[in-house]
Scaffold this active site. Structure first.
Site, PDB file in Angstrom:
ATOM      1  N   SER A  97     -43.824-101.105  73.313  1.00 23.16           N
ATOM      2  CA  SER A  97     -42.806-102.089  72.969  1.00 23.16           C
ATOM      3  C   SER A  97     -43.499-103.366  72.528  1.00 23.16           C
ATOM      4  CB  SER A  97     -41.911-102.363  74.176  1.00 23.16           C
ATOM      5  OG  SER A  97     -42.652-103.110  75.127  1.00 23.16           O
ATOM      6  N   LYS A  98     -42.667-104.334  72.183  1.00 26.38           N
ATOM      7  CA  LYS A  98     -43.158-105.622  71.668  1.00 26.38           C
ATOM      8  C   LYS A  98     -44.262-106.210  72.550  1.00 26.38           C
ATOM      9  CE  LYS A  98     -41.686-107.082  67.819  1.00 26.38           C
ATOM     10  NZ  LYS A  98     -42.840-106.917  66.961  1.00 26.38           N
ATOM     11  N   ARG A  99     -44.120-105.992  73.869  1.00 26.69           N
ATOM     12  CA  ARG A  99     -45.111-106.651  74.730  1.00 26.69           C
ATOM     13  C   ARG A  99     -46.513-106.087  74.535  1.00 26.69           C
ATOM     14  NH1 ARG A  99     -45.015-102.930  79.019  1.00 26.69           N
ATOM     15  NH2 ARG A  99     -42.892-102.239  78.694  1.00 26.69           N
ATOM     16  N   HIS A 100     -46.627-104.948  73.845  1.00 31.20           N
ATOM     17  CA  HIS A 100     -47.956-104.413  73.553  1.00 31.20           C
ATOM     18  C   HIS A 100     -48.535-104.974  72.248  1.00 31.20           C
ATOM     19  CE1 HIS A 100     -46.310-101.202  76.208  1.00 31.20           C
ATOM     20  NE2 HIS A 100     -47.511-101.317  76.718  1.00 31.20           N
ATOM     21  N   GLY A 101     -47.764-105.818  71.581  1.00 37.86           N
ATOM     22  CA  GLY A 101     -48.260-106.364  70.310  1.00 37.86           C
ATOM     23  C   GLY A 101     -47.407-105.860  69.152  1.00 37.86           C
TER      24      GLY A 101
END
Ligand code: GLU
Length: 493
Positions: A256-260
């Site tokens: 998800s977004k939190r991985h970049g």
């Protein structure tokens, strides 16, 4: 004879094309290509609140950029169009009405409050069946018609045959997957506002479009039994399902977004090449033979098969993607490297004017120097920069200066270098002649080769890390080199 393969990629335009969606698209595309089948693009835009035209446009352009050409779909049409669900609402209504008239679906007048109360009661009773209690299933069709005419709000629900038994699907990836009949309720196919639910619209479309294989993320596996019931009610052939596993981030959680960066265009803008992204994503959950890592798209298009898709979740590794990108850059033909990377990146770095008047062979030499060292497109301009700019513009790396030109004795190194290089006439200014000339200096001064070369390197390129000196000096040219050496001598110690 088996019928020709028809597959579809059906993104919902509620966001950009994500890495996971792109991989699903690649698998569908590659499967169609490997089987001489048809790859259909369908836009699942039945959710007007979350779907936007802008997202559709971005998804199409990301598909094109990846080279995922579709045979039927938006902008090109086809025999089973239209290819956006928002334009197919009549088809869902017709299909639903047909089911109602065949008593395979029925109107439900239960209000949301009633449904919630029922659900709570079923839970309190610990009823193994917690779905809709089917209270409207028994309403007489004439009565139902009158209530509809009177304007009573209603949904349409599918009638799951009570003797249906468990739904078993033979998934091409997961094998046999069984869903207990008690988990199947008479689910809603048309909402109160007359729009279809995902499970119904998808099945109506897949049936009308003659889809033979549904390849999609396994977050949809739990929808599949309902879809099978819908196919059966419609009297349509159930396609082969292939549910592909999730993509995880390196922490083992869903990507998800939190991985970049997660969208295709973010990778495009970061300089990842479409072929590299395609190759990398294809291998996230599929393999050719368990070892080959570089799989050009033609190979993917001929060798892809569902039986080599892995059941296990795949981990997205940005470092491996970067490695693969560098590998694709390294393997590019020189002319493609020049036209697609070197020149555009030089222009992007504001150095386009430095290319004016350069010969083709000079550009070829520059490409041969830069290409093997280019890991990401923009590094091409960084490598070429000290060669391209004028001597006056050359900046020096602070640390490099401290270790070379600012050290006592540096002018004693530069003087003989200037002598030997100025002795080479313009016509003999070749890499070999330059290397041979500089090579005489360490012995002459009784110094280590490395110490001499570092001083020359900083004088010519401004840094201590640079491509081989002779090749760089040849490209800078005789007068440019002498100018730079002179400039360095002035500030040397
Ligand atoms: N529009 C659905 C999605 O994006 C398609 C799912 C499917 O392939 O059935 O998840």
């Amino acid at each position: 004879m088996t019928s020709p393969v028809r597959v579809r990629f059906a993104p919902s335009p509620t966001g950009r094309l994500h890495i996971g969606g792109a991989r699903t698209a690649i698998y569908n595309w590659a499967f169609a290509r490997s089987r001489g089948g048809t790859f259909i693009l369908r836009i699942d835009d039945t959710d007007p609140a979350r779907s936007t035209e802008e997202n559709t446009r971005v998804i199409l352009s990301a598909m094109r950029w990846l080279g995922l050409d579709w045979d039927e779909g938006p902008e090109i049409g086809g025999q089973a169009g239209p290819y956006s669900q928002a334009e197919r609402l009549d088809l869902y209504r017709e299909a639903a009405m047909r089911l109602v008239s065949q008593e395979r679906a029925y109107p439900c007048f239960c209000t949301p409050a009633q449904l919630a109360a029922e659900r709570d009661a079923a839970r309190a009773r610990r009823d193994p069946y917690q779905g809709y209690n089917r209270s409207c299933r028994g309403i007489d069709p004439d009565e139902a018609r009158d209530r509809i005419r009177a304007g009573e709000p209603h949904t349409l629900r599918i009638k799951v045959p009570l003797d249906r038994g468990d739904v078993v699907i033979e998934d091409a990836v997961h094998g046999s997957v069984s869903f207990a009949a008690k988990e199947l309720d008479d689910f809603v196919i048309m909402r109160t506002d007359g729009t279809p639910t995902y499970n119904f619209a998808t099945v109506v479309d897949d049936a009308l479009m003659g889809i033979t294989h549904v390849i999609r993320g396994d977050d949809h596996l739990s929808n599949t039994p309902r879809q099978v019931i819908a196919y059966e009610a419609l009297g349509a052939t159930v396609p082969v399902f292939a549910h592909i596993s999730m993509i995880l981030g390196e922490d083992g959680r869903k990507l998800s977004k939190r991985h970049g960066a997660t969208s295709v265009e973010e990778y495009r803008d970061a300089g990842i090449l479409p072929d590299a992204l395609m190759n990398y994503l294809a291998l996230l959950g599929w393999s050719l033979d368990g070892e080959t890592t570089i799989i050009p798209r033609e190979v993917l298009a001929s060798e892809f098969s569902l039986d080599r898709i892995s059941k296990n979740p795949a981990t997205f590794d940005p470092k491996k993607l970067a490695w693969m990108n560098a590998e694709y850059i390294r393997r590019m033909s020189e002319s493609r490297f020049i036209s697609e990377i070197l020149v555009p990146q030089i222009e992007r770095a504001g150095l386009g004017s430095c290319l004016i008047g350069r010969s083709e062979s000079w550009l070829g030499d520059l490409a041969r120097l830069v290409q093997p060292r280019t890991k990401m497109p923009e590094t091409a301009a960084q490598i070429a920069r000290p060669i391209l700019i004028g001597s006056k513009e050359l900046g020096y790396d602070e640390k490099a200066l401290a270790k070379t030109l600012e050290r006592p004795g540096s002018s004693a190194i530069l003087n003989p270098v200037i002598d030997v290089l100025s002795a080479i006439p313009e016509s003999a200014w070749t890499t070999e002649a330059i290397d041979a000339a500089i090579d005489t200096v360490p012995e002459l001064l009784d110094k280590k080769r490395r110490d001499v070369f570092q001083v020359v390197r900083v004088a010519l390129m401004g840094t201590m890390v640079s491509p081989p000196l002779g090749e760089a000096a040849q490209l800078i040219g005789r007068s440019g080199c002498l100018e730079r050496l002179e400039q360095a001598r002035v500030r040397s110690a």
